[in-house]
Every structure is written in structure tokens, then in C-alpha cells.
Write a protein that holds these residues in place. Sequence first.
Motif, PDB file in Angstrom:
ATOM      1  N   PHE A  59       0.566  -1.507   0.139  1.00 32.85           N
ATOM      2  CA  PHE A  59      -0.149  -0.057   0.247  1.00 32.85           C
ATOM      3  C   PHE A  59       0.647   1.550  -0.218  1.00 32.85           C
ATOM      4  CE2 PHE A  59       0.739  -0.375   4.493  1.00 32.85           C
ATOM      5  CZ  PHE A  59       1.470   0.555   4.851  1.00 32.85           C
ATOM      6  N   GLY A  60       0.328   2.555  -0.868  1.00 32.73           N
ATOM      7  CA  GLY A  60       1.073   3.306  -0.192  1.00 32.73           C
ATOM      8  C   GLY A  60      -0.009   4.848   0.379  1.00 32.73           C
ATOM      9  N   ALA A  61       0.667   5.900   0.676  1.00 35.69           N
ATOM     10  CA  ALA A  61      -0.355   6.667   1.040  1.00 35.69           C
ATOM     11  C   ALA A  61       0.637   8.063   1.303  1.00 35.69           C
ATOM     12  CB  ALA A  61      -0.634   5.700   2.954  1.00 35.69           C
ATOM     13  N   THR A  62      -0.299   9.158   1.687  1.00 34.55           N
ATOM     14  CA  THR A  62       0.146  10.087   2.327  1.00 34.55           C
ATOM     15  C   THR A  62      -0.401  10.443   4.104  1.00 34.55           C
ATOM     16  OG1 THR A  62      -0.914  11.169   0.574  1.00 34.55           O
ATOM     17  CG2 THR A  62       1.026  11.013   0.244  1.00 34.55           C
ATOM     18  N   ALA A  63       0.349  11.496   4.554  1.00 32.81           N
ATOM     19  CA  ALA A  63      -0.210  11.876   5.546  1.00 32.81           C
ATOM     20  C   ALA A  63       0.232  12.844   6.047  1.00 32.81           C
ATOM     21  CB  ALA A  63      -0.466  10.351   6.847  1.00 32.81           C
ATOM     22  N   LYS A  64      -1.071  14.202   6.932  1.00 34.42           N
ATOM     23  CA  LYS A  64      -0.041  15.318   7.358  1.00 34.42           C
ATOM     24  C   LYS A  64      -0.441  15.048   9.109  1.00 34.42           C
ATOM     25  CE  LYS A  64      -2.114  17.842   5.010  1.00 34.42           C
ATOM     26  NZ  LYS A  64      -2.698  18.910   4.431  1.00 34.42           N
ATOM     27  N   VAL A  65      -1.090  14.092   9.337  1.00 32.09           N
ATOM     28  CA  VAL A  65      -1.488  13.961  10.574  1.00 32.09           C
ATOM     29  C   VAL A  65      -1.438  12.818  11.055  1.00 32.09           C
ATOM     30  CG1 VAL A  65      -3.892  15.145  10.188  1.00 32.09           C
ATOM     31  CG2 VAL A  65      -3.623  12.754   9.744  1.00 32.09           C
ATOM     32  N   THR A 108       7.604   1.866   5.514  1.00 26.30           N
ATOM     33  CA  THR A 108       8.916   3.084   4.720  1.00 26.30           C
ATOM     34  C   THR A 108       8.315   4.169   5.211  1.00 26.30           C
ATOM     35  OG1 THR A 108      10.515   1.139   3.793  1.00 26.30           O
ATOM     36  CG2 THR A 108      10.948   2.878   3.615  1.00 26.30           C
ATOM     37  N   LEU A 109       9.140   5.151   5.653  1.00 25.89           N
ATOM     38  CA  LEU A 109       9.266   6.843   4.704  1.00 25.89           C
ATOM     39  C   LEU A 109       9.493   7.146   3.816  1.00 25.89           C
ATOM     40  CD1 LEU A 109       8.609   8.248   8.317  1.00 25.89           C
ATOM     41  CD2 LEU A 109       6.656   7.634   6.670  1.00 25.89           C
ATOM     42  N   GLN A 110       9.266   7.841   3.238  1.00 28.44           N
ATOM     43  CA  GLN A 110       9.335   7.732   1.554  1.00 28.44           C
ATOM     44  C   GLN A 110       9.753   9.467   1.463  1.00 28.44           C
ATOM     45  OE1 GLN A 110      10.584   5.589  -1.137  1.00 28.44           O
ATOM     46  NE2 GLN A 110       8.861   5.032   1.245  1.00 28.44           N
ATOM     47  N   ASP A 111      11.445  10.089   0.639  1.00 26.03           N
ATOM     48  CA  ASP A 111      11.792  10.865   0.557  1.00 26.03           C
ATOM     49  C   ASP A 111      10.143  12.298   0.460  1.00 26.03           C
ATOM     50  OD1 ASP A 111      13.684  10.536   2.057  1.00 26.03           O
ATOM     51  OD2 ASP A 111      15.073  10.230   0.134  1.00 26.03           O
ATOM     52  N   THR A 112       9.827  13.213   0.826  1.00 29.07           N
ATOM     53  CA  THR A 112       9.034  13.992   0.502  1.00 29.07           C
ATOM     54  C   THR A 112       9.941  15.364   0.437  1.00 29.07           C
ATOM     55  OG1 THR A 112       7.446  14.644   0.553  1.00 29.07           O
ATOM     56  CG2 THR A 112       7.844  13.927   2.202  1.00 29.07           C
ATOM     57  N   PRO A 115       6.624  19.642   4.101  1.00 30.09           N
ATOM     58  CA  PRO A 115       7.561  20.045   5.243  1.00 30.09           C
ATOM     59  C   PRO A 115       6.780  19.063   6.087  1.00 30.09           C
ATOM     60  CG  PRO A 115       6.959  21.664   4.782  1.00 30.09           C
ATOM     61  CD  PRO A 115       7.233  20.851   3.186  1.00 30.09           C
ATOM     62  N   ASN A 116       5.059  18.690   5.561  1.00 26.44           N
ATOM     63  CA  ASN A 116       4.466  18.869   7.234  1.00 26.44           C
ATOM     64  C   ASN A 116       3.591  17.537   7.003  1.00 26.44           C
ATOM     65  OD1 ASN A 116       4.898  20.728   8.873  1.00 26.44           O
ATOM     66  ND2 ASN A 116       3.634  22.706   6.971  1.00 26.44           N
ATOM     67  N   THR A 117       3.663  16.285   5.454  1.00 28.49           N
ATOM     68  CA  THR A 117       3.447  14.928   4.985  1.00 28.49           C
ATOM     69  C   THR A 117       4.342  14.537   4.936  1.00 28.49           C
ATOM     70  OG1 THR A 117       1.997  16.819   3.799  1.00 28.49           O
ATOM     71  CG2 THR A 117       2.257  14.762   2.871  1.00 28.49           C
ATOM     72  N   GLN A 118       3.734  13.408   5.012  1.00 28.45           N
ATOM     73  CA  GLN A 118       5.159  11.849   5.257  1.00 28.45           C
ATOM     74  C   GLN A 118       3.862  11.263   4.522  1.00 28.45           C
ATOM     75  OE1 GLN A 118       4.635  10.789   9.619  1.00 28.45           O
ATOM     76  NE2 GLN A 118       6.743  11.263   9.778  1.00 28.45           N
ATOM     77  N   VAL A 119       5.155  10.171   3.246  1.00 26.84           N
ATOM     78  CA  VAL A 119       4.616   9.508   2.302  1.00 26.84           C
ATOM     79  C   VAL A 119       5.045   8.263   2.025  1.00 26.84           C
ATOM     80  CG1 VAL A 119       5.232   8.491  -0.042  1.00 26.84           C
ATOM     81  CG2 VAL A 119       4.671  11.264   0.714  1.00 26.84           C
TER      82      VAL A 119
END
Length: 171
Positions: A59-65, A108-112, A115-119
Motif C-alpha cells: 500500500f501507499g499513503a500520505t498523511a499530514k496527521v 517505510t517513510l519515503q523522501d518528500t 515539510p508537513n506531509t509523510q509519504v
Amino acid sequence: MKKYISIALTAFLALTLFSCSKKADIAGIEPKLPNLQLSSLGYQQSSPFTLTTILQVYFGATAKVPTGKFVVDILEGSTVVKTVTFPSWNGNDATSTDKVTNHTISYTLQDTTYPNTQVYSGSILLKFSALGLSVDKTYALRASAYAADGTTVSTVTQNGFFKTIAPPAAN
């Protein structure tokens, strides 16, 4: 002389068209991203599967929370056959014990540049023998990602996600 003026104008035009560099407007784009979003769901193994399969779902996801629980529903048609709940996006499901691991999730967190969002790039191992599935059935998979506060959820459903078969006959 007209030839040189024409060449100079063409060169100037080419430089103005192709010399600029475009940069993403991070400050303008990031606020428009959803707080939590599952973006993909799939696997690379070859279907159909026997009931002894351990399926690796990506799965892939983005999160700001901050993230919370992660729930996977196995469906036959529109009926939920089994629900697998992971208390967090990393670790064993709620039914696993110290001695028996049924299903796992990790990421695994991906590079982005945001600044306030994790991939997130993640995987889930589903042990079919612990799901109570039947032979010769086609199942859908619904994944629901929750924010830590439980108020935000993102869901992706893949219909006809995998098919089960009987194991090959012994010789």
C-alpha cells in the motif's frame, strides 16, 4: 544581415522558452493535500492462491496527521468475511499473540519535499490459514487507514482482488 538578425531572434526566443526552470509550489500545494489518503493497494504474487498462502499486500499513503489503526476487510461480494485490525501501521494484528503471529504490517517513510506531509510505502502480510477463507472463491479487499484521533479515515477497495483454489493433489 537579415540572416544574422533572424538567427539572433530565434536564439533569443529559444533561450527564453527553455531556460527557465519550474519548481513545485510546495507552500501552495501542500495545504491542498488531504490529511490522510491511501493511494494504492496491490500485490505482486501470482493468483489464484491456496489456503496456505501468505499474501504480501503493498500500500501507499500520505498523511499530514499522526496515523492510528489500520483495518483490512476481506469481502465475498459485499459481505465481510473477515476483519483484520492492526493497532498501528507497524506490527502484528490484534489477534496475534506472543507465540502466534497471524498478520503483520510495516512501512517505510519515503523522501518528500513537503515539510508537513509523510509519504508511506507499506506492506501487509496476510496469512490465509488464519482468515477462514473457502476454496474456489473470489474475494475483495478493503483497506481503511485511520488517523490517530480516529476522526479521519481513508478507504480503498479492490474488487476481485484474489481467488482461492484447492492445493494440488499429492502424487
